[in-house]
Enzyme design. Structure first.
Site, PDB file in Angstrom:
ATOM      1  N   GLY A 234       0.733  -1.169  -0.132  1.00  0.00           N
ATOM      2  CA  GLY A 234       0.200   0.044  -0.044  1.00  0.00           C
ATOM      3  C   GLY A 234       0.663   1.237   0.049  1.00  0.00           C
ATOM      4  O   GLY A 234       2.148   1.200  -0.546  1.00  0.00           O
ATOM      5  N   SER A 235       0.268   2.360   0.633  1.00  0.00           N
ATOM      6  CA  SER A 235       1.018   3.631   0.471  1.00  0.00           C
ATOM      7  C   SER A 235       2.231   3.721   1.319  1.00  0.00           C
ATOM      8  O   SER A 235       2.284   2.890   2.456  1.00  0.00           O
ATOM      9  CB  SER A 235       0.053   4.746   0.824  1.00  0.00           C
ATOM     10  OG  SER A 235      -0.313   4.338   2.183  1.00  0.00           O
ATOM     11  N   GLU A 258       5.502  -3.337   1.117  1.00  0.00           N
ATOM     12  CA  GLU A 258       5.940  -2.760  -0.031  1.00  0.00           C
ATOM     13  C   GLU A 258       5.053  -1.407  -0.319  1.00  0.00           C
ATOM     14  O   GLU A 258       3.790  -1.537  -0.142  1.00  0.00           O
ATOM     15  CB  GLU A 258       5.460  -3.836  -1.185  1.00  0.00           C
ATOM     16  CG  GLU A 258       5.991  -3.419  -2.671  1.00  0.00           C
ATOM     17  CD  GLU A 258       4.774  -3.455  -3.651  1.00  0.00           C
ATOM     18  OE1 GLU A 258       4.291  -2.462  -4.216  1.00  0.00           O
ATOM     19  OE2 GLU A 258       4.358  -4.534  -3.977  1.00  0.00           O
ATOM     20  N   CYS A 295       2.186  -1.306  -8.778  1.00  0.00           N
ATOM     21  CA  CYS A 295       3.300  -0.844  -8.064  1.00  0.00           C
ATOM     22  C   CYS A 295       4.440  -0.656  -8.962  1.00  0.00           C
ATOM     23  O   CYS A 295       5.526   0.105  -8.798  1.00  0.00           O
ATOM     24  CB  CYS A 295       3.518  -2.051  -7.123  1.00  0.00           C
ATOM     25  SG  CYS A 295       2.225  -2.889  -6.237  1.00  0.00           S
ATOM     26  N   GLU A 386       5.668   9.544  -5.629  1.00  0.00           N
ATOM     27  CA  GLU A 386       4.878   8.611  -6.613  1.00  0.00           C
ATOM     28  C   GLU A 386       3.339   9.606  -6.621  1.00  0.00           C
ATOM     29  O   GLU A 386       2.781   9.798  -5.714  1.00  0.00           O
ATOM     30  CB  GLU A 386       4.531   7.300  -5.910  1.00  0.00           C
ATOM     31  CG  GLU A 386       3.812   6.487  -6.476  1.00  0.00           C
ATOM     32  CD  GLU A 386       3.597   5.161  -5.875  1.00  0.00           C
ATOM     33  OE1 GLU A 386       3.440   4.382  -6.558  1.00  0.00           O
ATOM     34  OE2 GLU A 386       3.665   5.044  -4.497  1.00  0.00           O
TER      35      GLU A 386
END
Length: 528
Positions: A234-235, A258, A295, A386
Site C-alpha cells: 500500500g501507501s 511494499e 506498483c 509517487e
C-alpha cells in the site's frame, strides 16, 4: 468477517465498499471488528500455530492446493463482485484469479521440494583438537501468526488469499487478514474459500481469520503481542505507520511493507534513435495499463536529447492526448491522483506535454505526461513523489554522466528498466552497479508492469520501495520472510525433528558439512 472458521459480524461501525463508477455505497454493510474480536482472532491464531507449524509439509501443501481449487470454483462470483467494487476489467480479474490460485500451487510445490527448510548438518568431530566439535543441526520454522493487509490495486493476488497469505501459510504461520475497505465483498468471497479449504483439510481453527475495520483495527492487530510478522502492500504513509507500531512494541516484529516506487525507465541513445516511435507506443501502453494502478508503473523516464528523442516525445504525446482514460479503483484514489499530478506539474521547471481525457465516472482519471530537465529534477527531490496512476515524468539528460548522476539521486525502487541496442551495452555496463544498488529487479528491453510469479522473481527493493530490502513478496522465495532458523546442538536422535534425523527422510535435501546432499537408496546421503 471470519474468525475460528465461522462467519462473524463485527461489533464496530458499519463500512461499505464503494462503486467507483457511480460513487455510491455498495451493499451489504460490513461491521468493523471490536478490540475484543481482534484479540480473540489473535488468540486462536496463537493456539493454531502450535499445531500448524508442526504439520507435515505435505499436509500444508494439500491445504494450499485446496484453497486454490476453491478459488477457481468461485471464479465467476469473485470476478463479478471485484468488477463492481474496483472497475477493473473482467479479463484482468479473470487472469488475477488464475494468478492467485497459481501462487498457492507454486508454494505447495515449494513445500514438497524441502529446500525451504534450509536443513544443515555439521556432524560431531569428537577427535578434533584442541576442542571437539559438537553435532549441530539447523532447520527453519514458521515465525508465528502473521497479519496480512489486503492491497487496493490487486483485490485477489495481493489480498485475502494472495501472495502474502500463501507464503505465510506455506511457512507454517497462521494468517489474520485485514480486508481492504475498497473491496470488502470480494474479500468475503475469497475468505470463505479459504475457510472451506481449512475445514476440508482439517486445519486447526485459528489457521485463518479475516477482519474488517479501519486504521484502529490495523494498528490493534499489529500491536497484539501474538502477531509475529506483518505483510503489507500500500501507501508509504500506511506502511510506515504500521512499521512504527511494530517497532514500538515490547517485542518488535518485522513488517514487510511494499510501499512506494516510480520505477525509472532508461532509454539509451541507440535504442532511442533506432526504435523511438515503437518505444513511445509501448511506454504509453505500459503507463496507462489498468489506469496506471500498478506498483511497477513506469512513473519516470530518463533519456538523452538526441536522435530519436523528438520522435519518442511526439509519438507518446499523440497516444496520451488521444487516450480516453479510465475509472480508478476508488474515488479517494482518483482524487489523490489528480491532486498529486497537479502538484507535480506546478513545480518550477516542469511542463505538461500531454493529457488525455477522463471518463464521466466518479473515479474517472486522465493519463498525463510531464517533462523536466535533469538538473531541475535532481535539485528538487519532491519530484520523486509517487503519483499512483497513469502519470509519468520525462527527465531530459544532457549526457551519460548526467544520466548516471540522476539515477544516483533516486530513492530505492522496485524496478528499473533499460532499453538498449548492442552499441549501448558498454555504457549500460557502467550504469549497472548504480541500478543494482537502486532496485530489486532490472528489466532489459521490456516493461516493468508484468511481474512473473516464479522462483527467481524479486518484487522488492531498497527503502522506500519496501521496508526490508532483503526480501521479495512475489515468487517462491517469499516464504523466507516468515521463517526463522533454529539450531539443535548434540540433540538425541529420538528428539530431533524428522528432517534433521538420520538417515535423512526421503526427498529431504540437506547441507552436510556444507555440501548439498540427497538421500540415496542405501539410506546414506550423497551429493547430487
Amino acid at each position: 468477517m471470519l474468525i475460528g472458521g465461522r462467519q462473524v459480524i463485527g461489533e464496530g461501525e458499519a463500512l461499505h465498499s464503494g462503486d467507483p463508477v457511480t460513487g455510491k455505497d455498495l451493499e451489504p454493510a460490513y461491521h468493523s471488528a471490536s478490540a475484543a474480536q481482534v484479540a480473540y482472532a489473535c488468540a486462536l491464531a496463537a493456539d493454531a500455530y502450535t499445531v500448524y507449524r508442526d504439520l507435515a509439509a505435505e499436509q500444508r501443501a494439500i491445504f494450499l492446493e485446496c484453497i486454490a481449487d476453491e478459488l477457481d470454483q468461485a471464479r465467476d462470483e469473485l470476478v463479478d463482485r471485484a468488477h463492481t467494487e474496483t472497475a477493473l476489467a473482467r479479463p484482468r480479474l479473470e487472469s488475477e484469479v488464475g494468478r492467485t490460485s497459481g501462487q498457492l500451487r507454486l508454494f505447495a510445490t515449494e513445500l514438497r521440494t524441502g529446500l525451504w527448510q534450509g536443513a544443515r548438518v555439521d556432524p560431531a568431530i569428537p577427535e578434533r583438537a584442541p576442542v571437539p566439535r559438537p553435532d549441530i543441526r539447523q532447520r527453519r520454522i514458521g515465525v508465528g501468526p502473521v497479519a496480512v493487509f489486503g492491497a487496493s490495486n490487486f483485490p485477489l493476488a495481493f489480498s485475502t488469499a494472495g501472495g502474502d497469505t500463501a507464503s505465510a501459510l506455506a511457512a507454517g504461520c497462521p494468517v489474520i487478514v485485514k480486508a481492504h475497505p475498497a473491496h470488502l465483498g470480494t474479500a468475503e468471497i475469497a475468505g470463505r474459500a479459504v475457510a472451506r479449504a481449512a475445514a476440508a483439510t482439517s486445519m486447526p481453527r485459528g489457521v485463518f481469520a479475516q477482519l474488517v475495520g479501519g486504521i484502529d483495527v490495523g494498528q490493534s492487530l499489529v500491536g497484539d503481542p501474538r502477531i509475529c510478522a506483518v505483510g503489507f502492500t500500500g501507501s508509504r504513509h500506511g506502511g510506515l505507520a504500521l512499521a512504527a507500531t511494530a517497532a514500538s512494541r515490547r517485542r518488535p516484529i518485522p513488517v514487510y511493507a511494499e510501499m512506494s516506487s516510480i520505477n525509472p525507465v532508461v532509454i539509451m541513445p541507440d535504442a532511442l534513435r533506432t526504435h523511438g516511435a515503437r518505444l513511445a507506443s509501448e511506454f504509453a501502453a505500459s503507463l496507462t495499463l489498468g489506469a496506471g494502478q500498478f506498483c511497477t508503473n513506469p512513473g519516470l523516464v530518463l533519456a538523452l536529447d538526441g536522435p530519436g528523442f523528438d520522435e519518442f516525445v511526439d509519438t507518446t504525446c499523440e497516444v496520451i492526448n488521444g487516450s480516453s482514460g479510465a475509472t480508478m479503483l476508488t474515488t479517494g484514489i482518483a482524487n489523490a491522483y489528480r491532486a498529486g499530478g497537479g502538484e507535480l506539474a506546478a513545480h518550477e521547471g516542469v511542463t505538461e506535454l500531454a493529457v488525455g481525457s477522463a471518463p464521466d465516472t466518479a473515479a474517472g482519471a486522465a493519463a498525463r505526461l510531464l517533462r523536466v530537465d535533469a538538473a531541475d529534477f535532481v535539485a528538487n527531490p519532491e519530484l520523486q513523489a509517487e503519483v499512483f496512476g497513469a502519470t509519468s515524468l520525462l527527465v531530459v539528460c544532457a549526457d551519460l554522466d548526467e544520466l548516471r548522476s540522476t539515477l544516483q539521486s533516486l530513492e530505492g525502487q522496485l524496478t528499473a528498466t533499460v532499453h538498449a541496442e548492442p552499441g549501448d551495452h558498454e555504457a549500460v555496463a557502467t550504469l549497472l552497479p548504480t541500478l543494482e544498488n537502486l532496485v530489486g529487479r532490472i528489466v532489459f528491453n521490456g516493461w516493468p508492469t508484468g511481474v512473473e510469479v516464479g522462483h527467481a522473481m524479486v518484487h522488492g527493493g531498497p527503502f522506500p520501495a519496501t521496508t526490508d530490502v532483503r526480501t521479495t513478496s512475489v515468487g517462491s522465495a517469499a516464504i523466507e520472510r516468515f521463517l526463522r532458523p533454529v539450531a539443535y546442538q548434540d540433540m538425541p536422535g529420538d528428539l530431533l525433528p524428522d528432517d534433521l534425523a538420520d538417515p535423512a527422510p526421503d526427498g529431504v535435501r540437506r547441507r552436510v558439512d556444507g555440501m548439498l546432499t540427497v538421500p540415496a537408496p542405501s539410506g546414506k546421503e550423497q551429493q547430487p
